[in-house]
Design a protein around this motif. Structure first.
Motif, short mmCIF file in Angstrom:
data_model
loop_
_atom_site.label_atom_id
_atom_site.label_comp_id
_atom_site.label_asym_id
_atom_site.label_seq_id
_atom_site.Cartn_x
_atom_site.Cartn_y
_atom_site.Cartn_z
N ALA A 195 -17.38 3.15 -5.07
CA ALA A 195 -15.96 3.19 -4.69
C ALA A 195 -15.07 2.92 -5.90
CB ALA A 195 -15.66 2.19 -3.58
N LYS A 215 -9.45 -13.48 0.90
CA LYS A 215 -8.54 -13.94 -0.14
C LYS A 215 -9.23 -14.84 -1.15
CE LYS A 215 -4.86 -12.40 2.31
NZ LYS A 215 -3.89 -13.31 2.89
N TYR A 271 -6.12 -10.52 16.41
CA TYR A 271 -6.91 -9.43 15.81
C TYR A 271 -8.31 -9.36 16.43
CZ TYR A 271 -10.03 -7.13 12.56
OH TYR A 271 -11.01 -6.33 12.02
N LYS A 286 9.82 0.88 -5.74
CA LYS A 286 8.63 0.98 -4.90
C LYS A 286 8.91 0.96 -3.41
CE LYS A 286 5.41 1.04 -8.11
NZ LYS A 286 4.47 2.14 -8.28
N VAL A 293 5.79 -4.38 0.26
CA VAL A 293 5.56 -3.80 -1.06
C VAL A 293 6.27 -4.62 -2.14
CG1 VAL A 293 6.16 -1.86 -2.55
CG2 VAL A 293 5.05 -1.44 -0.37
N ASP A 352 4.34 -7.57 -3.06
CA ASP A 352 3.11 -7.19 -3.78
C ASP A 352 3.40 -6.89 -5.24
OD1 ASP A 352 1.68 -7.36 -1.46
OD2 ASP A 352 1.62 -5.20 -1.06
N MET A 385 -10.10 -1.04 9.38
CA MET A 385 -9.38 -2.13 10.03
C MET A 385 -10.29 -3.33 10.24
SD MET A 385 -6.46 -0.92 10.08
CE MET A 385 -5.27 -1.53 11.23
N HIS A 401 -8.44 -6.33 7.00
CA HIS A 401 -7.29 -6.78 7.78
C HIS A 401 -6.56 -7.92 7.08
CE1 HIS A 401 -4.97 -7.49 11.49
NE2 HIS A 401 -5.07 -8.77 11.15
N VAL A 402 -7.32 -8.95 6.66
CA VAL A 402 -6.62 -10.10 6.07
C VAL A 402 -6.03 -9.75 4.70
CG1 VAL A 402 -8.02 -11.81 7.28
CG2 VAL A 402 -8.64 -11.17 4.96
N ARG A 403 -6.50 -8.66 4.11
CA ARG A 403 -5.92 -8.27 2.82
C ARG A 403 -4.87 -7.17 2.98
NH1 ARG A 403 -10.38 -9.50 -1.83
NH2 ARG A 403 -9.93 -7.42 -2.55
N ARG A 423 -0.65 -3.16 7.06
CA ARG A 423 0.52 -2.68 6.32
C ARG A 423 0.23 -1.34 5.66
NH1 ARG A 423 2.38 -6.28 2.18
NH2 ARG A 423 0.57 -7.63 2.25
N GLU A 433 2.14 2.20 6.49
CA GLU A 433 2.71 2.98 5.39
C GLU A 433 2.21 4.43 5.44
OE1 GLU A 433 5.09 2.23 3.55
OE2 GLU A 433 5.00 3.89 2.12
N LEU A 458 -13.87 -4.72 -1.38
CA LEU A 458 -12.80 -3.97 -2.04
C LEU A 458 -11.60 -3.71 -1.14
CD1 LEU A 458 -15.08 -1.40 -3.86
CD2 LEU A 458 -14.11 -3.49 -4.79
N TYR A 469 -14.32 6.84 -1.11
CA TYR A 469 -13.74 5.51 -0.95
C TYR A 469 -12.63 5.25 -1.96
CZ TYR A 469 -18.16 4.65 1.48
OH TYR A 469 -19.22 4.72 2.34
N ASN A 482 -9.13 -1.53 -2.77
CA ASN A 482 -7.99 -2.32 -3.21
C ASN A 482 -6.68 -1.54 -3.21
OD1 ASN A 482 -9.11 -4.90 -3.75
ND2 ASN A 482 -10.16 -4.02 -5.51
N ASP A 520 -3.01 -0.90 -2.40
CA ASP A 520 -1.87 -1.64 -1.87
C ASP A 520 -0.82 -0.66 -1.38
OD1 ASP A 520 0.20 -1.31 -3.74
OD2 ASP A 520 -0.68 -2.81 -5.06
N THR A 521 0.07 -1.19 -0.55
CA THR A 521 1.01 -0.34 0.15
C THR A 521 1.75 0.59 -0.81
OG1 THR A 521 1.40 -2.48 1.13
CG2 THR A 521 2.37 -0.63 2.23
N ALA A 522 2.03 0.08 -1.98
CA ALA A 522 2.80 0.87 -2.93
C ALA A 522 2.03 2.09 -3.45
CB ALA A 522 3.22 0.00 -4.11
#
Ligand SMILES: Cc1cc2nc3c(=O)[nH]c(=O)nc-3n(C[C@H](O)[C@H](O)[C@H](O)COP(=O)(O)O)c2cc1C
Ligand code: SF4
Ligand code: FES
Lengths: 630, 150
Positions: free
Chosen positions: A38, A384, A473, A586, A612, A615, B77, B82-84, B88, B92, B123, B133, B136, B138-140
């Motif tokens: 990946a 996290k 969830y 962004k 965003v 982030d 999901m 989910h927690v990362r 969101r 998006e 990841l 795949y 990582n 992100d929404t942006a």
């Protein structure tokens, strides 16, 4: 390769391959696990291949299974020194070949560097690996999983030869029981005890099953075992079949795992060719073969009886367990089912013995296989935390050691993020708060803490995780996955989902918490299968340890984790904003305005709370407000 | 509709009545979804009641009973994702493509699907496009990711 005629001949073949493998040879191993792929490991591998060809080099290149340190992929390890390069790109390949292979020079920029800026040269010194004890994963990273020769060269199938030569089936079962090996798929049931009841059961043929459905989201150790060392699972299953007297095996594998499927199919083919599977294995009177079944993406199909229904061609709903699976399983015949990791533990136990295995782990299993948790467990350390990936650790280690020593602590701690909880045991597990970080964890301790081992998922949560939202969830997940057969589970989850859905919107009531606990107690006694029986765990454990968060949602409309979209508001702090314009560029809805080098402002009408801005902000200028302050 | 591939697939499994799940999986790969006609055909070829085939087809979340787009965007999901921030990322994507989870864009280019976990949890958040795949995310980054397939 040729068919092998006897266990003794197998030992010779193993010896031949072991002798042929030069441990001091320079070897480049490139991780080809799903995580590294990946991150682009395929092109790194291709680049090594073409460059080595160009340079006419005889250096051995090895595409291996998952090394575990997925966060830092693509990973490349140079043997025999064990130099670990991380986040390798195709453009680094030339340099690695010239400097490290050609000159023995270490390339510092490719080494792992921790948060304190220490760099580590060798794989075994990197904290992520240093505290691990690798038994099931011992060969991952050292062999090419598509070559049975590599497995043999590491002594693979030696345990099978030993068993077929010297150990009676009953004795094998006795050893597995004495080893204290408990099922790695969730329940922690002693494997030897289960094997014995299946062996003693009337009826033939007998079946064994490898549960490779791995439905627990966030856990991927079974996948990595199958991808990285498929023969270890097959060898475990052959030994199991011999001990139990089974003639037919099934691997029920998730459809989402195409690479694991491929590796397994390939390995089965090779094992058949050598006479390790099929009629009269290695010339003995033991006959056994394995078929693969693909699952269809239903969580409940990981439950043993539902899984068997599915193999039988029926819809995968659990069935009654009045009759033990061991006595009446697949097609009404005696059947033994174990998880991938359980099977992969069998060869090392047979090879190195019971005393060695019981020297690792907790408790005393000499008279009672439930007396402790022996051996290692692979945890998938995700969420996290800085170093995500798979860690194989001895039973009895503390969560602190896993999350902080190996995991390198909480992600973005420099931005103020702190540890809140660890979720273990999958959707029906629980959340463990900070005060238990130092407890030695094993099957029984995790249950005592209101969670469970499950398949070994370990999801780290920080202060920006809302525990009510986490409970919602899991409840929603299980609501979707409940097969609907029995009322407490089907309707209980629906009611819980409705209540939690209201609480996260700030529309909860105090009575809701009473109703949640009420529903939980009904579900946990009246449901039909373990899915429903344990489904309330996430709610109960969050209510137990994080009740205040529920109350804050209800009383103040405040979400401590700043996650519940209806209860939060994004703003930009005057103090920290430098006017760099990044967030404004962004923001997907163009909700942010402001001149360069001056304070930016979010238009709350346009903001969709996608986060965003938070982030991307490099100056910690985005604040999320909730409750009265909003 | 050309159902020749259905015949081939059922034959490949030796008309085995226990292999319904595997047969449906192969049909979905061949046709990109499970066409109604194909389900009928399987029932006919295996001499199994239609209900037995459709109950499998509707039980498992990996089956789609409606045609899917040219590019399948799958959002994980699972808990780790989910927690990362997977929710969101999904919102998006939905905003960007102007469709909801499970739908296909009007031009037939994209379908959004969700999945419980694809086993690359380290990841997360993770998005797959046509089986490739992307970790990582992100929404942006969502719109950049899509533009490669537009
Ligand atoms: C809802 C549900 C889902 C399960 N999913 C899995 C799974 O994905 N993989 C697994 O090995 N066991 C799973 N189990 C546990 C199995 O029922 C069974 O206990 C296990 O495969 C036995 O193997 P072990 O003794 O080696 O752990 C699940 C159980 C339940 C109730
Ligand atoms: S407890 Fe849930 S999953 Fe299990 S049989 Fe009942 S409805 Fe189905
Ligand atoms: S949780 Fe997303 S890949 Fe596993």
């Amino acid at each position: 390769m040729e068919r092998i005629s006897s266990p003794n001949a197998l030992l010779d073949v193993i010896k031949k391959h072991q002798d042929a493998r030069d441990p001091d040879k320079v070897r480049i191993s490139v991780c080809q696990g799903t995580g590294c792929i990946a991150s682009g490991a395929n092109s790194v591998m291709a680049s090594f291949e073409s460059t080595l060809l160009e340079k006419n080099s005889s250096v051995e290149l090895l595409g291996t299974g998952c090394h575990g340190f997925c966060e830092r992929g693509p990973l490349v390890v140079i043997q025999p020194e064990g130099t670990l390069y991380q986040r390798v790109k195709p453009e680094n390949v030339n340099e690695i070949l010239d400097k490290t292979i050609g000159n023995g020079e270490v390339i510092t920029k490719l080494l792992y560097r921790d948060e304190a800026k220490n760099t580590y040269e060798k794989e075994q010194d990197v904290p992520f690996y240093k505290h691990q004890e690798r038994i099931v994963f011992a060969m991952n990273g050292h062999i090419d999983p598509s070559r049975i020769e590599d497995y043999l060269a590491m002594g693979g199938y030696g345990a099978l030869a030993k068993v077929l030569l010297n150990i009676e089936p009953e004795q094998v079962i006795h050893m597995v029981t004495k080893s204290g090996l408990r099922g790695r798929g969730g329940g922690g049931f002693p494997a030897g005890v289960k094997w014995k009841s299946c062996r003693d059961a009337e009826g033939s043929p007998k079946y064994i099953i490898c549960n490779a459905d791995e439905g627990d989201p966030g856990a991927f150790m079974d996948r990595s075992i199958m991808e990285g060392n498929p023969h270890s699972v097959i060898e475990g299953m052959i030994i199991g079949a011999y001990a139990i007297g089974a003639t037919k095996g099934y691997v029920y594998i998730r459809n989402e795992y195409p690479l694991a499927l491929l590796r397994l199919e390939n390995a089965l083919e090779q094992a058949r060719e050598l006479g390790l599977l099929g009629d009269n294995i290695l010339g003995t009177d033991c006959s056994f073969d394995i078929t693969i079944n693909r699952g269809g993406g239903a969580f409940v199909c990981g439950e043993s009886t539902a899984l068997m229904m599915s193999i039988e061609g029926k819809v995968g709903r659990p069935r009654v367990k009045w009759q033990h699976t061991a006595k009446k399983g697949l097609w009404g015949n005696p059947t033994n089912i174990n998880n991938v990791e359980t099977w992969a533990n069998i060869p090392p136990i047979m090879d190195r013995g019971v005393d060695w295995f019981t020297s690792i782990g907790t408790g005393d299993v000499s008279n009672n296989p439930w007396g402790g948790s022996k051996g290692t467990k692979i945890f998938s350390l995700v969420g996290k935390v800085n170093n995500t990936g798979l860690v194989e650790v001895p039973m009895g280690i503390s969560i602190r050691s896993i999350v902080f020593d190996m995991g390198g602590g909480i992600k973005n701690s420099q931005k103020g993020r702190t540890f809140k909880a660890v979720q273990t045991g999958g959707p029906s597990g629980g959340c463990i708060p900070e005060q238990y970080l130092d407890n030695p964890i094993d099957f029984d301790e995790l249950t005592r803490l209101g969670s469970m081992m499950g398949s070994g998922g370990m999801i780290v949560m920080d202060d920006r995780t809302c525990m009510v939202e986490v409970a919602r969830y899991f409840v929603d997940f299980l609501k979707e996955e409940s097969c609907g057969k029995c009322t407490p589970c089907r309707e209980g989850l629906r009611a819980m989902s409705e209540i939690l859905g209201r609480i996260v919107k700030g529309q909860g009531r105090h009575e809701d918490l009473v109703v949640l606990e009420d529903l939980a107690s009904t579900m946990s006694v009246a449901s039909f299968c373990n899915l429903g029986l344990t489904a309330a765990n996430p709610v109960l454990s969050t209510l137990k340890y994080f009740r205040q968060e529920y109350l804050d949602h209800i009383d103040k409309g405040e979400c401590a984790g700043r996650q519940c979209q209806d209860l939060i508001k994004y703003t930009i702090s005057e103090e920290n904003c430098t006017g760099c314009t990044l967030c404004a560029r962004k923001c997907p809805t163009k909700a942010i305005s402001g001149e360069k080098k001056s304070l930016h402002v979010i238009d709350q009408e346009l903001c969709v709370r996608c986060g965003v801005c938070d982030d991307v902000c490099n100056f910690n200028a985005v604040t999320i407000l909730s409750g009265p302050e909003r | 509709m050309d159902l020749a591939k259905v015949d081939q697939i059922v034959e490949k499994y030796g008309f085995d009545k226990n292999a319904v799940l595997a047969i449906l999986q192969d049909i979905q790969v061949a046709y990109n979804y499970l066409p109604r006609e194909a389900i009928n055909k399987v029932s006919e070829l295996l001499s199994l009641p239609l209900g037995q085939i459709s109950s499998q087809a509707t039980f498992f979340s990996s089956f789609s009973l409606t045609p899917r787009g040219e590019h399948i965007v799958t959002v994980c999901m699972g808990t780790a994702c989910h927690v990362r921030g997977a929710p969101r990322v999904l919102s998006e994507l939905e905003r960007e493509l102007k469709i909801d989870d499970g739908e296909t864009t009007a031009d037939g280019k994209f379908t959004i699907e969700t999945v419980n976990c694809v086993g690359a949890c380290a990841l997360g958040p993770l998005v797959m496009v046509n089986g490739n795949y992307h970790g990582n995310i992100d929404t942006a980054e969502v719109s950049t990711l899509l533009s490669a397939y537009r």
